[in-house]
Design an enzyme around this catalytic site. Structure first.
Site, mmCIF file in Angstrom:
data_model
loop_
_atom_site.group_PDB
_atom_site.id
_atom_site.type_symbol
_atom_site.label_atom_id
_atom_site.label_comp_id
_atom_site.label_asym_id
_atom_site.label_seq_id
_atom_site.Cartn_x
_atom_site.Cartn_y
_atom_site.Cartn_z
ATOM 1 N N ASP A 178 2.017 0.300 -47.883
ATOM 2 C CA ASP A 178 2.112 -0.307 -46.547
ATOM 3 C C ASP A 178 3.595 -0.412 -46.145
ATOM 4 O OD1 ASP A 178 1.934 -2.936 -44.620
ATOM 5 O OD2 ASP A 178 0.051 -1.824 -44.599
ATOM 6 N N TYR A 182 6.561 -5.394 -37.475
ATOM 7 C CA TYR A 182 5.999 -4.284 -36.693
ATOM 8 C C TYR A 182 6.863 -3.996 -35.473
ATOM 9 C CZ TYR A 182 1.729 -4.298 -39.453
ATOM 10 O OH TYR A 182 0.835 -4.189 -40.484
ATOM 11 N N HIS A 199 -6.581 0.606 -49.649
ATOM 12 C CA HIS A 199 -5.209 0.339 -49.253
ATOM 13 C C HIS A 199 -4.496 -0.655 -50.168
ATOM 14 C CE1 HIS A 199 -1.946 0.009 -46.320
ATOM 15 N NE2 HIS A 199 -2.061 -1.298 -46.359
#
Lengths: 404, 442
Positions: free
Chosen positions: A181, A315, A369
């Site tokens: 990630d 982000y 993930h």
């Protein structure tokens, strides 16, 4: 001389626990369409059940104590250029093997330091059959119990700088990294910026790339033109298409209006629960989450030092600094390794991946993930192969082979 | 990549006029209407208060301004006011006074009966033009408030309208659908059935949120079999169209290659790009995981406030929102019959039903169409992209944004008066209802 470490124990104040309870008691639930399943988002039955448990039954103190017992935690002030000093929370466990390989583990969103929990005992285990590691799991600023930056512009460069400085401050002048990630982007940056000097090899379970173009990779482009997709590759691309088509709304909002979203996540336990739980389900490979396991994961966000809103800003900052960061290949001279799990979010044909100096690859037939959490044995198995005797990255850290 | 362009206009789906001629000026008897007054139960107001008192606010980066989202100082101020000072009952009473409201049951194919809340105000002018006003998200029936008195006003100088403003199912005080798949076709069916039930067999529509372009390819006329259900003309303040394309819009494509764009058009592009790159995160989430988002919006007043307030600021043209005005707007969502989560499902349903809507589809409506252009609308395209044979009315404005009826009521109503008034391009489009008293026709 390594400066002494400041031990840390999670100890959420009582008032915060009481406030959480009060809020949970006032929870207002939405309705749900008939037969919605998971198509519209997290099902109401799951949310009702988890909220009821969180309100009555789930014992944060018990899980807090378990975390404190299992994970040796510390805090340290790290100076980041332009951002002053940040007090960083991290897990640090040394192996009994003196020459164990220093390894920095970097989590992402919606993860935290908790993701090192299962791999920690395996990585630090001493054996003559496989290498051992000294493990540092960094709590990213704005996550868990790390302080958040207060200024704008704290992006991947700063996270990497911080990761590197943390390792150096612990006396690990050379180390290897593992990340997925955001951890992928951060350790990729570290490989490019601190590679060879400090970062000696990097491993990821979230390898990325893009379809080769004639201009940048002509041979790969030609090969790609004539190769047919295997069923596995097709499935991977479908998964990828699902992610970008139906599973990317959170990223669009977090990359553009994180503050707007942050109000709901900060004020509403069920709002935060749903926002994260959706990923815990959709991003894993039929992992059977225990309710308390979910609630501990999310409580770390709820009780985080900086609050949940801070965790979203990566982000925005990363996207603003470089919208192509994930896809971009950064020049790096150090050996790299990939682990492939079928339910990872972005699953590209291997020939599309663009990691330089790829010396290790490993396929798995299950897992998603959150590899370190879902498949700790497999992930550690891969690291042991990559760094162990006979492995392609054996001995990358001078004098620290991982064996007695 | 999904974007705002993939949304469609409800009113464009409303069945269009056929060649059936309709001569009588019928003194149409309005059917029995069930009056409605907003009366939020005291427990709901008390619960809101309790939640507000427990509000936990996030921090904010130094000098964030509005770059990261709704600003903390605004939100803090609004929450404080909402908790102490804002008087819902006062605003509730004002709404009840100003807006004559009703409810009625409407049957929707495949979805059973929905109880629909709407505003209905008739002009004194018997032959006023029936007009259906359709709000969008994050709007509500409240958006008709400023234009209602102007539209219904009688004068020999301009046409008058009978106005119906309904709350979309899942918004305001309308019931929400319980089944999956309630999309534009259903919203249009509902709007049409409502107008018919009120005795308005022919009417015009005005909307400003739900996007453009559903071609009748998706909704063939044979859906609209029931006689006497007509939408005769429509007006919008949020026009959209597909971009020039070498195959689907070749002439426009050539034009695009050869001629440049004016500064105004360039500013429009920048606005549109801002929306696409920075302003449509909400759209992505709402069209893919509305239920996930809905939990936070339902449980947290400040969460809902911020989610909507960001749009009220970003989508308007420096409109000087009064705090109580904002709080009333948002309280309607908070106190809505179906809860805020229901309101975001329309994005999912439309996106699912029409995933490739705008790529190549051009408008196939045939009824007269009018556009009002406001500079801060969120998607601003060059006019030549928007032109169509049935575009009979256009009007430019130098200020105003997305919520035109709220921000620029007079300008919007003036446009409608010009479009539908004597000498206007859509005058007399509704048979027997010119908008004027018979005497004034002489």
């Amino acid at each position: 001389m390594v400066s002494t470490e400041n031990p840390f124990k999670i100890n959420v104040p009582d008032e915060k626990l009481e406030l959480l309870k009060k809020k949970l008691e006032l929870t207002t639930f939405s309705d749900e369409l008939e037969g919605a399943g998971r198509e519209y988002g997290v099902p109401l039955t799951d949310i009702r059940r988890l909220t009821a448990r969180w309100r009555d039954g789930y014992e944060w103190r018990k899980h807090e104590a378990l975390l404190n017992a299992e994970l040796p935690q510390f805090t340290r002030d790290i100076e980041v250029d332009g951002f002053g000093t940040l007090n960083v929370h991290y897990v640090h466990k040394k192996s009994e093997v003196v020459d164990a390989i220093p390894l920095l583990f970097v989590h992402g969103w919606p993860g935290s330091f908790i993701e090192v929990r299962r791999i920690l005992p395996l990585l630090t285990e001493a054996s003559s059959d496989y290498p051992s590691f000294h493990v540092v799991a960094l709590g990213l600023p704005g996550f868990g119990f790390s302080e958040a930056p207060t200024k704008k512009g704290f992006e991947i460069r700063q996270f990497s700088e911080l990761g590197n400085k943390l390792m150096l401050s612990l006396g690990y002048n050379e180390y290897v990294t593992q990340g997925g990630d955001w951890g992928y982007a951060i350790t990729k940056f570290m490989a490019a910026n601190y590679g060879q000097k400090h970062s000696k090899a990097w491993h990821t379970n979230f390898p990325l790339g893009g379809a080769p173009t004639l201009k940048d990779r002509p041979l790969a482009y030609l090969i790609n033109l004539v190769s047919k997709l295997t069923p596995e590759e097709k499935a991977g691309l479908e998964r990828t298409a699902w992610f970008f088509g139906l599973g990317h709304g959170y990223s669009a909002e977090q990359s553009t209006q994180p503050q707007t979203l942050g109000y709901a996540l900060t004020d509403s336990p069920v709002g935060l629960l749903a926002w994260i739980y959706e990923k815990l389900v959709n991003w894993t490979d039929n992992y059977s989450w225990d309710d308390d396991e979910v609630l501990t994961w999310i409580s770390i966000y709820w009780f985080s030092r900086a609050g949940p809103a801070a965790s979203l800003r990566i982000y925005f900052e990363a996207n603003k600094a470089n919208p192509n960061l994930f896809r971009l290949s950064l020049p790096s001279k150090i050996p790299a390794g990939h682990s492939y799990f079928p339910k990872e979010l972005i699953k590209l044909p291997k020939r599309w991946l663009n990691t330089p100096n790829l010396v290790f690859e490993s396929d798995h037939d299950s897992g998603g993930h959150f590899a370190a959490h879902e498949k700790p044995g497999e992930l550690v198995g891969d690291l042991r192969k990559m760094f162990g005797k006979g492995g392609p990255a054996f001995g990358v850290v001078s004098g620290k082979t991982g064996y007695t | 990549m999904r974007c705002f362009w993939n949304m469609t206009r409800i009113s464009e789906l409303i069945p269009v006029q056929n060649s059936f001629s309709h001569t009588s000026t019928l003194a149409t008897m309005a059917p029995q209407e069930t009056p409605f007054q907003i009366a939020i139960p005291a427990e709901q107001i008390a619960l809101l208060r309790k939640k507000l008192e427990l509000t936990v606010l996030p921090d904010e980066l130094e000098d964030a301004g509005r770059e990261y989202g709704a600003s903390l100082s605004d939100i803090r101020r609004l929450v404080t006011r909402w908790k102490d000072g804002y008087d819902w009952r006062k605003h509730e009473a004002q709404l009840n006074t100003e807006l004559p409201q009703f409810t009625t049951d409407i049957e929707i194919d495949g979805f059973g009966t929905l109880n629909v809340h709407y505003v209905h105000k008739r002009s004194d002018v018997v032959d006023a033009i029936p007009l259906l006003f359709v709000h969008g998200w994050p709007g509500s029936f409240l958006e008709v408030r400023h234009i209602l008195p102007l539209l219904t006003e009688s004068s020999p100088k301009h046409p008058s309208f009978h106005v119906v403003a309904f709350s979309l199912p899942g918004y305001g005080f309308s019931e929400a659908p319980k089944k999956k798949g309630f999309e534009l076709t259903q919203y249009a069916e509902l709007g049409n059935k409502l107008m018919t039930a009120l005795g308005y067999n022919e009417y015009v529509t005005q909307d400003g949120c739900w996007g453009h372009l559903v071609s009748e390819y998706y909704h063939p006329n044979n859906r609209c079999k029931l006689r006497g259900e007509h939408s005769n003309a429509w007006h919008t303040n949020a026009p959209m169209a597909p971009p020039p394309h070498p195959i689907s819009r070749p002439l426009l494509f050539l034009n695009h290659l050869i001629f440049g764009y004016t500064p105004k058009e360039k500013a429009g592009f920048e606005r549109s790009l801002w929306f696409r790159n920075k302003g449509n995160g909400y759209y992505h989430e709402q069209s893919t995981q509305p239920q996930t988002l809905g939990y936070g919006l339902t449980d947290s007043p400040v969460g809902l406030l911020a989610w909507i307030y960001e749009k009220l600021v970003n989508w308007t043209d420096d409109y000087p929102w009064d705090d109580d005005e904002v709080l009333t707007w948002i309280s309607i969502y908070w106190f809505s019959r179906a809860g805020p989560a229901a309101s975001v499902r329309i994005y999912f349903e439309v996106n699912k039903a029409y995933p490739n809507l705008l790529e190549g589809a051009t408008s196939k409506t045939t009824i007269p169409m009018g556009y009002s252009y406001f500079p801060k609308e969120i998607v601003k395209l060059p006019k030549r992209w928007l032109r169509a044979p049935n575009l009979v009315f256009e009007s430019d404005h130098t200020s105003g944004g997305h919520f035109a009826a709220h921000e620029k009521p007079k300008e919007l109503v003036d446009d409608l008066r010009k479009m539908f008034g004597k000498g206007g391009p859509a005058f007399g489009v509704v048979h027997g209802r010119s908008g004027y008293d018979p005497q004034s026709r002489l």
